[in-house]
Write a protein that holds these residues in place. Structure first.
Motif, PDB file in Angstrom:
ATOM      1  N   VAL A   1     -29.797  -9.545  36.870  1.00 53.73           N
ATOM      2  CA  VAL A   1     -29.655 -10.922  36.379  1.00 53.73           C
ATOM      3  C   VAL A   1     -29.723 -10.934  34.859  1.00 53.73           C
ATOM      4  O   VAL A   1     -28.913 -11.582  34.193  1.00 53.73           O
ATOM      5  CB  VAL A   1     -30.745 -11.838  36.986  1.00 53.73           C
ATOM      6  CG1 VAL A   1     -30.771 -13.182  36.292  1.00 53.73           C
ATOM      7  CG2 VAL A   1     -30.524 -12.015  38.484  1.00 53.73           C
TER       8      VAL A   1
ATOM      9  N   ASN B   1     -22.306 -17.639  39.281  1.00 54.94           N
ATOM     10  CA  ASN B   1     -23.399 -18.598  39.235  1.00 54.94           C
ATOM     11  C   ASN B   1     -23.056 -19.692  38.219  1.00 54.94           C
ATOM     12  O   ASN B   1     -23.190 -19.487  37.018  1.00 54.94           O
ATOM     13  CB  ASN B   1     -24.695 -17.890  38.852  1.00 54.94           C
ATOM     14  CG  ASN B   1     -25.893 -18.798  38.884  1.00 54.94           C
ATOM     15  OD1 ASN B   1     -25.772 -20.022  38.960  1.00 54.94           O
ATOM     16  ND2 ASN B   1     -27.072 -18.211  38.816  1.00 54.94           N
TER      17      ASN B   1
ATOM     18  N   ASN C   1     -37.078 -16.369  35.893  1.00 54.07           N
ATOM     19  CA  ASN C   1     -36.899 -15.546  37.105  1.00 54.07           C
ATOM     20  C   ASN C   1     -38.180 -14.815  37.465  1.00 54.07           C
ATOM     21  O   ASN C   1     -38.578 -14.775  38.636  1.00 54.07           O
ATOM     22  CB  ASN C   1     -35.797 -14.515  36.914  1.00 54.07           C
ATOM     23  CG  ASN C   1     -34.408 -15.083  36.987  1.00 54.07           C
ATOM     24  OD1 ASN C   1     -33.478 -14.451  36.550  1.00 54.07           O
ATOM     25  ND2 ASN C   1     -34.239 -16.261  37.542  1.00 54.07           N
TER      26      ASN C   1
ATOM     27  N   ASN D   1     -30.728 -18.122  40.823  1.00 54.47           N
ATOM     28  CA  ASN D   1     -31.477 -16.935  40.396  1.00 54.47           C
ATOM     29  C   ASN D   1     -32.960 -17.062  40.719  1.00 54.47           C
ATOM     30  O   ASN D   1     -33.577 -16.114  41.200  1.00 54.47           O
ATOM     31  CB  ASN D   1     -31.311 -16.706  38.892  1.00 54.47           C
ATOM     32  CG  ASN D   1     -29.930 -16.257  38.529  1.00 54.47           C
ATOM     33  OD1 ASN D   1     -29.227 -15.661  39.331  1.00 54.47           O
ATOM     34  ND2 ASN D   1     -29.511 -16.545  37.308  1.00 54.47           N
TER      35      ASN D   1
ATOM     36  N   GLY E   1     -26.462  -9.417  33.377  1.00 58.00           N
ATOM     37  CA  GLY E   1     -25.343 -10.340  33.564  1.00 58.00           C
ATOM     38  C   GLY E   1     -25.475 -11.582  32.712  1.00 58.00           C
ATOM     39  O   GLY E   1     -24.496 -12.064  32.124  1.00 58.00           O
ATOM     40  N   CYS E   2     -26.694 -12.102  32.629  1.00 60.77           N
ATOM     41  CA  CYS E   2     -26.948 -13.296  31.814  1.00 60.77           C
ATOM     42  C   CYS E   2     -26.671 -13.009  30.335  1.00 60.77           C
ATOM     43  O   CYS E   2     -26.050 -13.822  29.652  1.00 60.77           O
ATOM     44  CB  CYS E   2     -28.391 -13.751  32.026  1.00 60.77           C
ATOM     45  SG  CYS E   2     -28.798 -15.281  31.181  1.00 60.77           S
TER      46      CYS E   2
ATOM     47  N   THR F   1     -31.300 -15.473  26.970  1.00 58.86           N
ATOM     48  CA  THR F   1     -31.481 -14.556  28.097  1.00 58.86           C
ATOM     49  C   THR F   1     -32.962 -14.345  28.386  1.00 58.86           C
ATOM     50  O   THR F   1     -33.375 -14.356  29.551  1.00 58.86           O
ATOM     51  CB  THR F   1     -30.795 -13.210  27.805  1.00 58.86           C
ATOM     52  OG1 THR F   1     -29.403 -13.449  27.568  1.00 58.86           O
ATOM     53  CG2 THR F   1     -30.958 -12.242  28.956  1.00 58.86           C
TER      54      THR F   1
ATOM     55  N   VAL G   1     -25.711 -20.601  35.364  1.00 55.59           N
ATOM     56  CA  VAL G   1     -25.821 -19.709  34.206  1.00 55.59           C
ATOM     57  C   VAL G   1     -24.632 -19.886  33.269  1.00 55.59           C
ATOM     58  O   VAL G   1     -24.790 -19.929  32.048  1.00 55.59           O
ATOM     59  CB  VAL G   1     -25.963 -18.237  34.648  1.00 55.59           C
ATOM     60  CG1 VAL G   1     -25.833 -17.288  33.469  1.00 55.59           C
ATOM     61  CG2 VAL G   1     -27.286 -18.023  35.334  1.00 55.59           C
TER      62      VAL G   1
ATOM     63  N   GLN H   1     -24.168 -13.233  38.483  1.00 58.46           N
ATOM     64  CA  GLN H   1     -24.180 -14.128  37.325  1.00 58.46           C
ATOM     65  C   GLN H   1     -22.794 -14.680  37.005  1.00 58.46           C
ATOM     66  O   GLN H   1     -22.661 -15.776  36.480  1.00 58.46           O
ATOM     67  CB  GLN H   1     -24.769 -13.422  36.100  1.00 58.46           C
ATOM     68  CG  GLN H   1     -26.184 -12.956  36.288  1.00 58.46           C
ATOM     69  CD  GLN H   1     -27.033 -13.955  37.030  1.00 58.46           C
ATOM     70  OE1 GLN H   1     -27.295 -15.057  36.550  1.00 58.46           O
ATOM     71  NE2 GLN H   1     -27.468 -13.604  38.234  1.00 58.46           N
TER      72      GLN H   1
END
Length: 195
Positions: free
Chosen positions: A43, A115, A155, A20, A46-47, A148, A118, A112
């Motif tokens: 991101v 990933n 990020n 990310n 999704g996170c 988050t 994460v 995500q």
């Protein structure tokens, strides 16, 4: 209270190089900070979903995690290797219009779930630091949001770095792309060997 160890873990895990962060910095370098916010928004969403899933399914998943971790790591590592190769082979951003298709909210969100950093971040943080404190809905929601927010701060920091040093990075674009690709390869290897 476990909040200090939780925050320490979250900051270290979030701010170290990972997919990310590297993608955020690469997009911001190519397209500017503001245009990268679409990807970062995806991101973030999704996170948050992963943190909530980790919170509510951690106890249910804990017996199965050792069984699926190996396959999850292999798939995630292969995908990170693919991204690393694409970054290292990328052309100057003026000529590389295809990369714009990945600088979207939906790509950030879907990415995500592929990933491993994460996913492991959520599972580890929730099982190690949150579940021993409380399993109330309010606590699970608040810790999911906290984890988050820390991740999104990382990020945005990486994206801001990419945007601020855009001209310097553009001058050394080939070296920068190779370095970022190598960091992604390192992330893939470290995720795979950590478990």
């Amino acid at each position: 209270m476990l909040i200090v160890p939780l925050l320490t873990y979250a900051i270290v895990a979030s701010f170290t190089p990972g997919p990310n962060n590297i993608i955020s910095m690469t997009y911001a370098r190519s397209h500017g900070f503001k245009k990268t916010l679409r990807f970062i928004g995806g991101v973030a969403s999704g996170c948050l979903v992963i943190m909530l899933l980790s919170s509510y399914f951690n106890l249910v998943l804990s017996p199965f995690i050792p069984k699926i971790r190996f396959v999850m790591n292999i798939i995630g590592c292969l995908y990170l290797i693919y991204l690393a190769i694409k970054i290292m082979q990328s052309k100057p951003h003026r000529a590389d219009d295809k990369a714009r298709g990945f600088n979207t909210f939906s790509f950030g969100f879907i990415f995500q779930f592929m990933n491993p950093k994460v996913i492991l971040y959520g599972i580890t943080a929730i099982s190690t630091f949150v579940m021993p404190i409380s399993t109330s809905h309010a606590q699970l929601l608040s810790y999911s949001f906290l984890l988050t927010i820390v991740g999104i701060c990382a990020n945005m920091t990486w994206a801001l770095f990419g945007s601020l040093f855009q001209h310097l990075l553009s001058r050394y674009e080939r070296l920068f792309n190779i370095s970022m690709g190598l960091l992604l390869l390192y992330s893939a290897i470290s995720i795979y060997t950590a478990n």
